[in-house]
Scaffold this motif. Structure first.
Motif, PDB file in Angstrom:
ATOM      1  N   ARG A   3      34.074  50.650 -13.420  1.00  0.00           N
ATOM      2  CA  ARG A   3      33.953  49.751 -12.261  1.00  0.00           C
ATOM      3  C   ARG A   3      32.497  49.709 -11.772  1.00  0.00           C
ATOM      4  NH1 ARG A   3      37.210  47.279  -8.983  1.00  0.00           N
ATOM      5  NH2 ARG A   3      39.053  48.452  -9.560  1.00  0.00           N
ATOM      6  N   GLU A   4      31.864  50.850 -11.654  1.00  0.00           N
ATOM      7  CA  GLU A   4      30.475  50.891 -11.188  1.00  0.00           C
ATOM      8  C   GLU A   4      29.550  50.129 -12.130  1.00  0.00           C
ATOM      9  OE1 GLU A   4      29.726  55.066 -10.833  1.00  0.00           O
ATOM     10  OE2 GLU A   4      30.642  55.179  -8.848  1.00  0.00           O
ATOM     11  N   LEU A   5      29.699  50.352 -13.421  1.00  0.00           N
ATOM     12  CA  LEU A   5      28.853  49.660 -14.389  1.00  0.00           C
ATOM     13  C   LEU A   5      29.099  48.153 -14.340  1.00  0.00           C
ATOM     14  CD1 LEU A   5      27.487  50.651 -17.662  1.00  0.00           C
ATOM     15  CD2 LEU A   5      28.855  48.582 -17.675  1.00  0.00           C
ATOM     16  N   THR A  49      25.440  29.288  -7.280  1.00  0.00           N
ATOM     17  CA  THR A  49      25.613  30.484  -6.472  1.00  0.00           C
ATOM     18  C   THR A  49      27.042  30.982  -6.631  1.00  0.00           C
ATOM     19  OG1 THR A  49      24.025  29.647  -4.870  1.00  0.00           O
ATOM     20  CG2 THR A  49      25.508  31.391  -4.116  1.00  0.00           C
ATOM     21  N   VAL A  50      27.201  32.293  -6.822  1.00  0.00           N
ATOM     22  CA  VAL A  50      28.540  32.868  -6.921  1.00  0.00           C
ATOM     23  C   VAL A  50      29.190  32.826  -5.543  1.00  0.00           C
ATOM     24  CG1 VAL A  50      29.854  34.970  -7.384  1.00  0.00           C
ATOM     25  CG2 VAL A  50      27.938  34.359  -8.863  1.00  0.00           C
ATOM     26  N   ASP A  51      30.408  32.330  -5.497  1.00  0.00           N
ATOM     27  CA  ASP A  51      31.218  32.313  -4.280  1.00  0.00           C
ATOM     28  C   ASP A  51      32.100  33.564  -4.321  1.00  0.00           C
ATOM     29  OD1 ASP A  51      33.034  31.883  -2.231  1.00  0.00           O
ATOM     30  OD2 ASP A  51      33.377  29.776  -2.740  1.00  0.00           O
ATOM     31  N   ILE A  52      31.629  34.620  -3.683  1.00  0.00           N
ATOM     32  CA  ILE A  52      32.302  35.924  -3.733  1.00  0.00           C
ATOM     33  C   ILE A  52      33.749  35.823  -3.262  1.00  0.00           C
ATOM     34  CG2 ILE A  52      32.271  38.286  -2.821  1.00  0.00           C
ATOM     35  CD1 ILE A  52      29.898  37.912  -4.548  1.00  0.00           C
ATOM     36  N   GLU A  53      34.000  35.057  -2.220  1.00  0.00           N
ATOM     37  CA  GLU A  53      35.353  34.973  -1.663  1.00  0.00           C
ATOM     38  C   GLU A  53      36.342  34.299  -2.613  1.00  0.00           C
ATOM     39  OE1 GLU A  53      35.569  33.578   2.345  1.00  0.00           O
ATOM     40  OE2 GLU A  53      33.956  34.914   2.993  1.00  0.00           O
ATOM     41  N   ARG A  54      35.864  33.464  -3.512  1.00  0.00           N
ATOM     42  CA  ARG A  54      36.749  32.784  -4.456  1.00  0.00           C
ATOM     43  C   ARG A  54      36.747  33.451  -5.837  1.00  0.00           C
ATOM     44  NH1 ARG A  54      34.394  28.107  -5.451  1.00  0.00           N
ATOM     45  NH2 ARG A  54      36.053  27.532  -6.861  1.00  0.00           N
ATOM     46  N   SER A  55      36.021  34.542  -5.979  1.00  0.00           N
ATOM     47  CA  SER A  55      35.916  35.220  -7.277  1.00  0.00           C
ATOM     48  C   SER A  55      36.812  36.458  -7.292  1.00  0.00           C
ATOM     49  CB  SER A  55      34.466  35.638  -7.531  1.00  0.00           C
ATOM     50  OG  SER A  55      33.625  34.500  -7.572  1.00  0.00           O
ATOM     51  N   ARG A  56      37.291  36.794  -8.485  1.00  0.00           N
ATOM     52  CA  ARG A  56      38.093  38.016  -8.623  1.00  0.00           C
ATOM     53  C   ARG A  56      37.992  38.517 -10.057  1.00  0.00           C
ATOM     54  NH1 ARG A  56      41.971  33.837  -8.506  1.00  0.00           N
ATOM     55  NH2 ARG A  56      43.306  33.863 -10.320  1.00  0.00           N
ATOM     56  N   TYR A  57      38.307  39.801 -10.222  1.00  0.00           N
ATOM     57  CA  TYR A  57      38.302  40.386 -11.563  1.00  0.00           C
ATOM     58  C   TYR A  57      39.315  41.519 -11.640  1.00  0.00           C
ATOM     59  CZ  TYR A  57      35.550  44.299  -9.742  1.00  0.00           C
ATOM     60  OH  TYR A  57      35.124  45.388  -9.039  1.00  0.00           O
ATOM     61  N   VAL A  58      39.710  41.802 -12.866  1.00  0.00           N
ATOM     62  CA  VAL A  58      40.575  42.939 -13.169  1.00  0.00           C
ATOM     63  C   VAL A  58      39.953  43.635 -14.369  1.00  0.00           C
ATOM     64  CG1 VAL A  58      42.885  43.683 -13.886  1.00  0.00           C
ATOM     65  CG2 VAL A  58      42.641  41.698 -12.372  1.00  0.00           C
ATOM     66  N   LEU A  59      39.806  44.949 -14.282  1.00  0.00           N
ATOM     67  CA  LEU A  59      39.280  45.740 -15.392  1.00  0.00           C
ATOM     68  C   LEU A  59      40.421  46.472 -16.071  1.00  0.00           C
ATOM     69  CD1 LEU A  59      36.059  47.282 -13.797  1.00  0.00           C
ATOM     70  CD2 LEU A  59      36.319  45.138 -15.057  1.00  0.00           C
ATOM     71  N   VAL A  99      35.174  51.857 -24.117  1.00  0.00           N
ATOM     72  CA  VAL A  99      35.460  50.427 -24.188  1.00  0.00           C
ATOM     73  C   VAL A  99      36.357  50.039 -23.014  1.00  0.00           C
ATOM     74  CG1 VAL A  99      36.533  48.575 -25.545  1.00  0.00           C
ATOM     75  CG2 VAL A  99      35.249  50.385 -26.705  1.00  0.00           C
ATOM     76  N   PHE A 100      35.963  48.943 -22.335  1.00  0.00           N
ATOM     77  CA  PHE A 100      36.841  48.379 -21.311  1.00  0.00           C
ATOM     78  C   PHE A 100      36.720  46.864 -21.344  1.00  0.00           C
ATOM     79  CE2 PHE A 100      32.892  48.902 -18.960  1.00  0.00           C
ATOM     80  CZ  PHE A 100      32.844  47.826 -18.093  1.00  0.00           C
ATOM     81  N   ILE A 101      37.707  46.221 -20.761  1.00  0.00           N
ATOM     82  CA  ILE A 101      37.806  44.759 -20.779  1.00  0.00           C
ATOM     83  C   ILE A 101      37.844  44.258 -19.345  1.00  0.00           C
ATOM     84  CG2 ILE A 101      39.252  42.790 -21.466  1.00  0.00           C
ATOM     85  CD1 ILE A 101      40.313  44.731 -23.722  1.00  0.00           C
ATOM     86  N   ALA A 102      37.109  43.181 -19.081  1.00  0.00           N
ATOM     87  CA  ALA A 102      37.105  42.546 -17.761  1.00  0.00           C
ATOM     88  C   ALA A 102      37.681  41.143 -17.878  1.00  0.00           C
ATOM     89  CB  ALA A 102      35.687  42.484 -17.212  1.00  0.00           C
ATOM     90  N   GLU A 103      38.688  40.848 -17.046  1.00  0.00           N
ATOM     91  CA  GLU A 103      39.216  39.493 -16.898  1.00  0.00           C
ATOM     92  C   GLU A 103      38.639  38.957 -15.599  1.00  0.00           C
ATOM     93  OE1 GLU A 103      43.550  38.656 -17.632  1.00  0.00           O
ATOM     94  OE2 GLU A 103      43.583  40.846 -17.396  1.00  0.00           O
ATOM     95  N   ILE A 104      38.018  37.792 -15.645  1.00  0.00           N
ATOM     96  CA  ILE A 104      37.240  37.331 -14.502  1.00  0.00           C
ATOM     97  C   ILE A 104      37.518  35.862 -14.201  1.00  0.00           C
ATOM     98  CG2 ILE A 104      34.887  37.109 -13.590  1.00  0.00           C
ATOM     99  CD1 ILE A 104      34.307  38.994 -16.249  1.00  0.00           C
ATOM    100  N   ASP A 105      37.632  35.555 -12.927  1.00  0.00           N
ATOM    101  CA  ASP A 105      37.609  34.182 -12.427  1.00  0.00           C
ATOM    102  C   ASP A 105      36.469  34.150 -11.421  1.00  0.00           C
ATOM    103  OD1 ASP A 105      39.915  32.992 -13.729  1.00  0.00           O
ATOM    104  OD2 ASP A 105      41.123  34.310 -12.463  1.00  0.00           O
ATOM    105  N   LEU A 156      36.769  33.837 -17.595  1.00  0.00           N
ATOM    106  CA  LEU A 156      36.203  34.448 -18.787  1.00  0.00           C
ATOM    107  C   LEU A 156      36.750  35.847 -19.001  1.00  0.00           C
ATOM    108  CD1 LEU A 156      32.788  35.903 -17.912  1.00  0.00           C
ATOM    109  CD2 LEU A 156      33.775  34.198 -16.405  1.00  0.00           C
ATOM    110  N   VAL A 157      36.506  36.352 -20.197  1.00  0.00           N
ATOM    111  CA  VAL A 157      36.860  37.719 -20.572  1.00  0.00           C
ATOM    112  C   VAL A 157      35.623  38.351 -21.175  1.00  0.00           C
ATOM    113  CG1 VAL A 157      38.258  39.131 -22.134  1.00  0.00           C
ATOM    114  CG2 VAL A 157      39.296  37.176 -20.979  1.00  0.00           C
ATOM    115  N   GLN A 158      35.360  39.586 -20.788  1.00  0.00           N
ATOM    116  CA  GLN A 158      34.230  40.332 -21.341  1.00  0.00           C
ATOM    117  C   GLN A 158      34.749  41.657 -21.893  1.00  0.00           C
ATOM    118  OE1 GLN A 158      31.842  40.502 -17.761  1.00  0.00           O
ATOM    119  NE2 GLN A 158      30.534  38.849 -18.489  1.00  0.00           N
ATOM    120  N   ILE A 159      34.250  42.019 -23.066  1.00  0.00           N
ATOM    121  CA  ILE A 159      34.592  43.304 -23.677  1.00  0.00           C
ATOM    122  C   ILE A 159      33.318  44.133 -23.745  1.00  0.00           C
ATOM    123  CG2 ILE A 159      35.515  44.492 -25.696  1.00  0.00           C
ATOM    124  CD1 ILE A 159      36.975  41.823 -26.366  1.00  0.00           C
ATOM    125  N   PHE A 160      33.324  45.255 -23.039  1.00  0.00           N
ATOM    126  CA  PHE A 160      32.168  46.149 -22.960  1.00  0.00           C
ATOM    127  C   PHE A 160      32.382  47.357 -23.858  1.00  0.00           C
ATOM    128  CE2 PHE A 160      32.006  43.850 -19.013  1.00  0.00           C
ATOM    129  CZ  PHE A 160      30.680  43.826 -18.615  1.00  0.00           C
TER     130      PHE A 160
END
Length: 134
Positions: free
Chosen positions: A6-8, A72-82, A90-96, A111-115
């Motif tokens: 989460r921190e990274l 500009t990122v709209d923080i209030e309309r953005s969300r993610y799940v790790l 290895v972890f995966i982020a699902e992001i809107d 989007l989806v990101q794989i770290f």
């Protein structure tokens, strides 16, 4: 989901999407880090593959400098799940991500990101996003 992940991830988002600091993004990668964006079409401002910290720095800077992507990122309309995986590096982020474009137009990019990490840095990142047309 580990606190380390989460921190990274949050540092990565702040460095990239929020502050648009290509130097800070690049420094999060290992020297031989790999950034891949498999859904980016050929000829796009952001190459689909950037190998090495300096290539990542240059490629991300060019993408952030392009007026077409100055939103500009709209923080209030953005969300993610790790999501953790069986590999602790290895972890995966699902992001809107909600964006506000110049002129006030609001958009959302999913989007989806794989770290993959090594020694606390990003060794590889696969960023599955489709850039806006235009």
């Amino acid at each position: 989901m580990t606190l380390k992940h989460r921190e990274l991830y949050e540092r990565y988002v702040y460095a990239g999407a929020i502050s648009r600091n290509a130097d800070a993004v690049a420094e999060m990668f290992t020297e031989d880090g790999l950034f891949e964006a498999p859904l980016v079409p050929p000829g796009h401002r952001l190459p689909g593959r950037l190998e090495g910290r300096e290539a990542i720095r240059t490629g991300i800077a060019a993408y952030h400098d392009d007026p077409q992507y100055q939103r500009t990122v709209d923080i209030e309309r953005s969300r993610y799940v790790l999501h953790d995986t069986t590999d602790p590096d290895v972890f995966i982020a699902e992001i809107d991500t909600g964006f506000i474009a110049p002129g006030g137009r609001r958009t959302t990019m999913s989007l989806v990101q794989i770290f993959r990490l090594r020694d606390g840095r990003i060794a590889s990142l696969r960023d599955y996003f489709a850039p806006p047309a235009g």
